[in-house]
Design a protein around this motif. Structure first.
Motif, mmCIF file in Angstrom:
data_model
loop_
_atom_site.group_PDB
_atom_site.id
_atom_site.type_symbol
_atom_site.label_atom_id
_atom_site.label_comp_id
_atom_site.label_asym_id
_atom_site.label_seq_id
_atom_site.Cartn_x
_atom_site.Cartn_y
_atom_site.Cartn_z
ATOM 1 N N ALA A 118 0.837 -1.205 0.000
ATOM 2 C CA ALA A 118 0.000 0.000 0.000
ATOM 3 C C ALA A 118 0.874 1.259 0.000
ATOM 4 C CB ALA A 118 -0.930 -0.007 1.211
ATOM 5 N N LYS A 119 1.966 1.214 0.736
ATOM 6 C CA LYS A 119 2.881 2.357 0.793
ATOM 7 C C LYS A 119 3.485 2.631 -0.584
ATOM 8 C CE LYS A 119 7.031 3.898 3.213
ATOM 9 N NZ LYS A 119 8.051 3.545 4.203
ATOM 10 N N LEU A 121 2.210 1.724 -3.500
ATOM 11 C CA LEU A 121 1.128 2.177 -4.376
ATOM 12 C C LEU A 121 0.852 3.667 -4.168
ATOM 13 C CD1 LEU A 121 -1.359 -0.814 -4.059
ATOM 14 C CD2 LEU A 121 -0.158 -0.109 -6.125
ATOM 15 N N ARG A 122 0.764 4.091 -2.918
ATOM 16 C CA ARG A 122 0.504 5.505 -2.612
ATOM 17 C C ARG A 122 1.607 6.402 -3.148
ATOM 18 N NH1 ARG A 122 -1.024 3.470 2.330
ATOM 19 N NH2 ARG A 122 0.968 4.087 3.238
ATOM 20 N N GLN A 125 1.204 6.677 -6.869
ATOM 21 C CA GLN A 125 0.007 7.466 -7.178
ATOM 22 C C GLN A 125 0.291 8.949 -6.969
ATOM 23 O OE1 GLN A 125 -2.869 5.640 -4.601
ATOM 24 N NE2 GLN A 125 -3.789 4.473 -6.281
ATOM 25 N N TYR A 126 0.974 9.279 -5.893
ATOM 26 C CA TYR A 126 1.319 10.670 -5.610
ATOM 27 C C TYR A 126 2.179 11.250 -6.731
ATOM 28 C CZ TYR A 126 3.681 14.677 -3.570
ATOM 29 O OH TYR A 126 4.197 15.928 -3.368
#
Length: 143
Positions: A118-119, A121-122, A125-126
């Motif tokens: 998740a880290k 992916l974030r 995405q950022y």
């Protein structure tokens, strides 16, 4: 008006600017809106001011760190039209490959847990990479 042209040329010698960006910087110095538009039109006619060239350079400079969504947003904020943005992003290179390079530089190894996944992916995405590009990079790293 000559002072306005000189100031515009000084700004353009440092780096390319979009028409909207140059308009914003020169507006406080202009005697009138018509004088400012005349200077900008003259610069465009002489090909010293070009939104498409600005967009291409900006996309190639920042494309190694950011995805198409982020680049598109930045160029829109600078007043570049959608046609020039699309052309510039096409020349910036394959988004999946750029995403892979950014991911490899930051992490370089597959996520070991759901939290780490998740880290990652974030982070991507950022940086403005598309969901498809991110999935391809992260799932390719798992293999």
């Amino acid at each position: 008006m000559p002072d306005l042209r000189v100031k515009a040329l000084q700004l353009l010698t440092r780096r390319d600017h979009s028409r909207a960006e140059l308009h914003k910087k020169l507006a406080p110095l202009a005697e009138s809106e018509d004088a400012l538009e005349a200077v900008l039109d003259a610069l465009q006619a002489e090909r010293l001011l070009s939104d498409s060239r600005f967009a291409s350079q900006r996309a190639s400079q920042r494309g190694s760190r950011y995805g198409n969504a982020r680049l598109r947003q930045e160029l829109r904020q600078q007043g570049v039209n959608d046609e020039d943005i699309t052309e510039a992003l096409d020349g910036a290179g394959e988004e999946v490959e750029r995403c892979r390079q950014v991911w490899a530089k930051k992490y370089g190894r597959p996520p070991e847990s759901a939290e780490e996944r998740a880290k990652q992916l974030r982070f991507l995405q950022y940086r403005g990479f598309s969901g498809d590009s991110i999935r391809r990079v992260i799932s390719g790293a798992d293999e």
